[in-house]
Design an enzyme around this catalytic site. Structure first.
Site, PDB file in Angstrom:
ATOM      1  N   LYS A 154     -68.551 -31.292 111.166  1.00 44.50           N
ATOM      2  CA  LYS A 154     -67.205 -31.131 110.576  1.00 44.50           C
ATOM      3  C   LYS A 154     -67.209 -31.935 109.174  1.00 44.50           C
ATOM      4  O   LYS A 154     -66.139 -31.243 108.275  1.00 44.50           O
ATOM      5  CB  LYS A 154     -66.231 -31.886 111.506  1.00 44.50           C
ATOM      6  CG  LYS A 154     -66.412 -33.328 111.608  1.00 44.50           C
ATOM      7  CD  LYS A 154     -65.247 -33.953 112.414  1.00 44.50           C
ATOM      8  CE  LYS A 154     -65.365 -35.574 112.488  1.00 44.50           C
ATOM      9  NZ  LYS A 154     -65.093 -36.320 111.251  1.00 44.50           N
ATOM     10  N   THR A 155     -67.784 -32.904 108.872  1.00 47.31           N
ATOM     11  CA  THR A 155     -67.664 -33.530 107.645  1.00 47.31           C
ATOM     12  C   THR A 155     -68.300 -32.453 106.477  1.00 47.31           C
ATOM     13  O   THR A 155     -67.762 -32.428 105.321  1.00 47.31           O
ATOM     14  CB  THR A 155     -68.666 -34.761 107.673  1.00 47.31           C
ATOM     15  OG1 THR A 155     -68.184 -35.694 108.462  1.00 47.31           O
ATOM     16  CG2 THR A 155     -68.605 -35.621 106.192  1.00 47.31           C
ATOM     17  N   ASP A 188     -58.782 -35.139 108.149  1.00 48.35           N
ATOM     18  CA  ASP A 188     -60.011 -35.407 108.972  1.00 48.35           C
ATOM     19  C   ASP A 188     -59.536 -36.002 110.213  1.00 48.35           C
ATOM     20  O   ASP A 188     -58.500 -36.742 110.392  1.00 48.35           O
ATOM     21  CB  ASP A 188     -61.200 -36.038 108.406  1.00 48.35           C
ATOM     22  CG  ASP A 188     -62.358 -36.455 109.337  1.00 48.35           C
ATOM     23  OD1 ASP A 188     -62.567 -35.416 110.128  1.00 48.35           O
ATOM     24  OD2 ASP A 188     -63.153 -37.195 108.938  1.00 48.35           O
ATOM     25  N   GLU A 189     -60.218 -36.066 111.508  1.00 44.30           N
ATOM     26  CA  GLU A 189     -59.948 -36.672 112.694  1.00 44.30           C
ATOM     27  C   GLU A 189     -58.258 -36.480 113.031  1.00 44.30           C
ATOM     28  O   GLU A 189     -57.649 -37.573 113.441  1.00 44.30           O
ATOM     29  CB  GLU A 189     -60.084 -38.075 112.658  1.00 44.30           C
ATOM     30  CG  GLU A 189     -61.602 -38.514 112.302  1.00 44.30           C
ATOM     31  CD  GLU A 189     -62.693 -38.274 113.383  1.00 44.30           C
ATOM     32  OE1 GLU A 189     -62.158 -37.622 114.268  1.00 44.30           O
ATOM     33  OE2 GLU A 189     -63.904 -38.510 113.213  1.00 44.30           O
ATOM     34  N   GLN A 230     -61.918 -35.421 121.991  1.00 46.81           N
ATOM     35  CA  GLN A 230     -62.198 -36.735 121.389  1.00 46.81           C
ATOM     36  C   GLN A 230     -60.994 -37.761 120.978  1.00 46.81           C
ATOM     37  O   GLN A 230     -61.400 -38.785 120.308  1.00 46.81           O
ATOM     38  CB  GLN A 230     -63.217 -36.583 120.480  1.00 46.81           C
ATOM     39  CG  GLN A 230     -64.738 -35.975 120.582  1.00 46.81           C
ATOM     40  CD  GLN A 230     -65.840 -36.192 119.619  1.00 46.81           C
ATOM     41  OE1 GLN A 230     -66.144 -37.330 119.223  1.00 46.81           O
ATOM     42  NE2 GLN A 230     -65.831 -35.069 118.803  1.00 46.81           N
ATOM     43  N   ARG A 252     -72.854 -39.045 122.193  1.00 46.07           N
ATOM     44  CA  ARG A 252     -73.536 -39.854 121.284  1.00 46.07           C
ATOM     45  C   ARG A 252     -75.048 -39.722 121.290  1.00 46.07           C
ATOM     46  O   ARG A 252     -75.802 -40.058 120.317  1.00 46.07           O
ATOM     47  CB  ARG A 252     -73.143 -41.455 121.521  1.00 46.07           C
ATOM     48  CG  ARG A 252     -71.841 -41.734 121.559  1.00 46.07           C
ATOM     49  CD  ARG A 252     -71.058 -41.294 120.244  1.00 46.07           C
ATOM     50  NE  ARG A 252     -70.330 -39.921 120.535  1.00 46.07           N
ATOM     51  CZ  ARG A 252     -69.887 -39.265 119.517  1.00 46.07           C
ATOM     52  NH1 ARG A 252     -70.228 -39.557 118.205  1.00 46.07           N
ATOM     53  NH2 ARG A 252     -69.429 -38.089 119.600  1.00 46.07           N
TER      54      ARG A 252
END
Length: 727
Positions: free
Chosen positions: A33-34, A217-218, A248, A594
């Protein structure tokens, strides 16, 4: 252009090159995503759809903002300095600095971090003679922040009972105190910025016309007020490009509203919902487990993670007799992995509750294994640094009562609590600041004069020179030189000077008249914003310990998720809360994703928590993962069941070193048995399902047992009536 887009998979390419319209990008864990966000930004600039200063990009951490700027600089030959890329708080601070008069703030207003805010509330409660047991300062802080995050000032806050009405009154008093002192807290930054845009049409139209593309973002972590702030900026026709993952969303306790994603899709009539489902982090078995867990949540926007990296290793599961054994097993496994050449810094040990860490840390310490608790005390929160910053705050704004109280008698100047109390009473009656009141005489007069001289001495100095002057003439350096453990604190003060120098090099601006005020105010804002974020420092090759909440955004080759028991993970409070279990499931989804290569899941049959032994059932998450993905490292006979042989019940299998002497076993079993059942035994009930006996009393027809049935709760059952059978 081809270099910019090279290597993007089809959904990533589609997201980056979308025409100017609203878009929602559902970006799964590890899906890049970044890269998509940064490349979208670069693509808009390179194709001439936006200039560098015509784009607003919002991140949730300063670290993410800096990473975006660094990547953007590598992609395009542009000067990124001055671009509006930052956190909600950072961008709102910037907006309020530019329009402080319209916002009703002094030019050099200061930002209170959470500790400063709590201190200010304690001060207010004491001044008003409020019972701090009935109205605990931390509860008042949470109430005030909650109201602000909902966009509510005291006059708009709902109060249906006397207790809440009193809290609203304290909110009103706190607002007046902050306004009088020229300070704002984190929640105020956003609310004041929102009100500035909502009430001032010329300013609103300026920013609506300037920012034609807004990237977020997020997005799943936005709260109600943050979403309203974004909607206000986008109301002039800007295109919202929101990236997030509803699976998330784990910060409901901070006010995050996962429903913002659905509201955005509906309110902005979003036609472009692009799913980034290819994962570049984890092996297939790990992703399959994550998908299997999260699919049990309702009202998801929906996606399914996949990878072309292969299935990888099975997920290893360990059942321990108690939490001590669980910790020892984890230590031995880490030792083995390290012996095979795997770096400890690439291993993470996750837990749901901070209370679990003590046993784990003790086992690691006893074994001599280096470890680091992620999210320890941060630089700008250290005592000596906060003292120095308080002096700097007073130089910038002598009306800052919070800073005044922090250092008026530090280093000690013989100004006692009684003198300070009298000073506060006088300041309150005169409706002026403590520093101004202190100038009238008394022991505090010398301190007020010190602040005046410091301010004069710093005129014309650079920011690093100012910090050094403050450290010397405030007496802080001399004080810590005499302390037994003062060397570390002195090193931190030296680092503060370095931080000021780095800040000027990276962020500073030269004022037209060569004044310091601009850099000092910006640096103090920077320090407060940094203190509000959870960032880890650099460490040696050490195992990483952290809560699952702290692990979000991180990844490791090996991940241990410990304490997977009903009541612990998922947490017992989640069962009582609306949609609480779904948040716990999202938390487990974050924990699982993770891991890159190897994932361990462990649980214990008994656990010491808050000084009491708890008998727990395995977490329901084990039932939600397909059995074919799991590799049990303990005998299947012991997993969740008591062994029954010849009419005698035995504790589940344990390692030899944990086994007590046979006589002790017999005495313990006899003492704990009631009606043929014993504490710790797994049982089954026709209605409530499988459970574990946690208490027992009585004998014969009066015998009864207390059973933890996990999802069905804890129940007392009379053995003469209930048809319990050993499980």
């Amino acid at each position: 252009m081809s270099n910019l887009l090279r290597g993007l998979n089809p959904p990533q390419l589609a997201a980056v090159t979308l025409p100017p319209q609203h878009a929602l990008i559902l970006a799964g864990a590890g899906s890049g995503k970044t890269r998509v966000l940064t490349t979208r930004l670069a693509w808009l600039i390179q194709t001439g759809q936006a200039g560098p200063h015509g784009v607003l990009a919002v991140t949730f951490t300063n670290k993410a903002a800096k990473e975006m700027l660094t990547r953007l600089s590598a992609m395009l030959p542009i000067n990124t300095r001055g671009m509006w890329i930052g956190t909600f708080h950072g961008l709102c601070n910037r907006m309020l600095r530019a329009h402080h008069r319209d916002a009703g703030l002094p030019q050099l207003f200061q930002i209170l971090d959470s500790a400063d805010q709590l201190a200010a509330i304690k001060r207010m409660i004491k001044a008003l003679n409020v019972d701090d047991e009935k109205f605990p300062p931390r509860d008042i802080a949470n109430f005030i922040n909650g109201q602000k995050e909902a966009g509510l000032r005291p006059d708009a806050a709902e109060a249906w009972d006397e207790y809440t009405r009193r809290r609203v009154e304290l909110y009103r008093e706190y607002e007046a105190q902050c306004q009088r002192e020229g300070v704002v807290d984190f929640a105020e930054l956003l609310l004041r910025s929102y009100e500035l845009l909502a009430r001032n049409e010329p300013i609103r139209q300026h920013y609506q016309g300037r920012f034609r593309h807004i990237l977020v973002d997020e997005f799943q972590d936005t709260n109600v007020l943050q979403y309203r702030w974004l909607k206000l900026l986008a109301a002039g026709g800007a295109n919202l490009f929101c990236v997030g993952d509803d699976d998330q969303s784990i910060y409901a306790f901070r006010g995050a509203e996962v429903g913002n994603m659905r509201d955005f899709e509906r309110e902005f009539r979003v036609d472009n919902v692009i799913r980034l489902e290819q994962n570049y982090r984890s092996h297939g078995n790990i992703l399959d487990a994550a998908n299997a867990i999260i699919k049990n949540n309702e009202a998801r926007l929906g996606k399914n993670l996949w990878t072309d990296a292969g299935s990888g290793e099975p997920i290893r599961v360990y059942e321990a007799f108690n939490d001590t054994e669980e910790a020892r097993w984890i230590v031995e496994e880490i030792r083995s992995l390290a012996a095979e050449g795997l770096a400890r810094r690439e291993m993470a040990l996750l837990y749901r509750s901070n209370a679990q860490s003590r046993v784990l840390e003790h086992a690691l310490f006893s074994a001599g294994l280096p470890y680091r608790v992620y999210g320890g005390l941060r630089f700008f929160e250290r005592q000596e640094v906060k003292h120095a910053l308080a002096y700097l705050r007073l130089i910038a704004n002598s009306d800052d009562d919070g800073a005044f109280l922090r250092v008026v008698n530090f280093p000690a100047r013989g100004i006692g609590a009684r003198s300070i109390e009298q000073l506060q009473d006088a300041a309150k009656n005169a409706k002026v600041s403590l520093c101004e009141t202190a100038q009238g005489g008394g022991k505090a007069a010398a301190f007020a004069e010190l602040i005046r001289k410091l301010k004069a001495a710093c005129e014309g100095l650079t920011l690093p020179e100012t910090v050094e002057q403050v450290l010397v003439h405030s007496g802080l350096r001399a004080h810590y030189q005499t302390e037994k453990e003062g060397q570390d604190r002195l090193a931190n003060l030296d680092e503060l000077v370095n931080a000021a120098a780095n800040f000027v090099a990276e962020e500073g601006r030269a004022d037209a008249e060569g004044e310091l005020s601009g850099d000092l105010a910006a640096f103090l804002s920077h320090a407060s914003l940094e203190a509000g974020e959870h960032q880890a420092g650099e460490g040696d090759d050490a195992l990483q310990l952290m809560t699952v909440h702290s692990a979000k955004g991180l990844e490791f080759d090996v991940v241990f998720i410990s304490g997977l028991e009903e009541g612990l993970f998922p947490h017992e409070n989640s069962v009582r809360e609306d949609k609480g279990l779904e948040e716990e499931r999202r938390l487990m989804y974050v924990a699982v994703t993770r891991a890159r290569k190897r994932l361990y899941l462990s649980h214990a049959q008994t656990r010491m928590l808050h000084g009491q032994t708890r008998y727990n059932l395995p977490s329901r998450f084990f039932d939600e993962i397909p059995e074919g993905l799991l590799k049990w490292l303990t005998p299947k006979l012991a997993r969740g069941h008591a062994a029954v042989s010849g009419g005698l019940t035995f504790a589940p299998r344990r390692p030899a070193w944990a086994e007590p002497a046979p006589a002790a076993v017999m005495r313990r079993t006899a003492a704990q048995e009631t009606g043929g059942f014993r504490i710790g035994q797994n049982v089954a009930h026709a209605k409530f399902g499988q459970g574990v006996i946690v208490n027992a009393e009585g004998a014969g027809s009066d015998a009864r047992v207390q059973v933890n049935f996990g999802r069905e709760g804890v129940k007392w059952l009379a053995l003469s009536v209930a048809k319990l059978t050993p499980a």
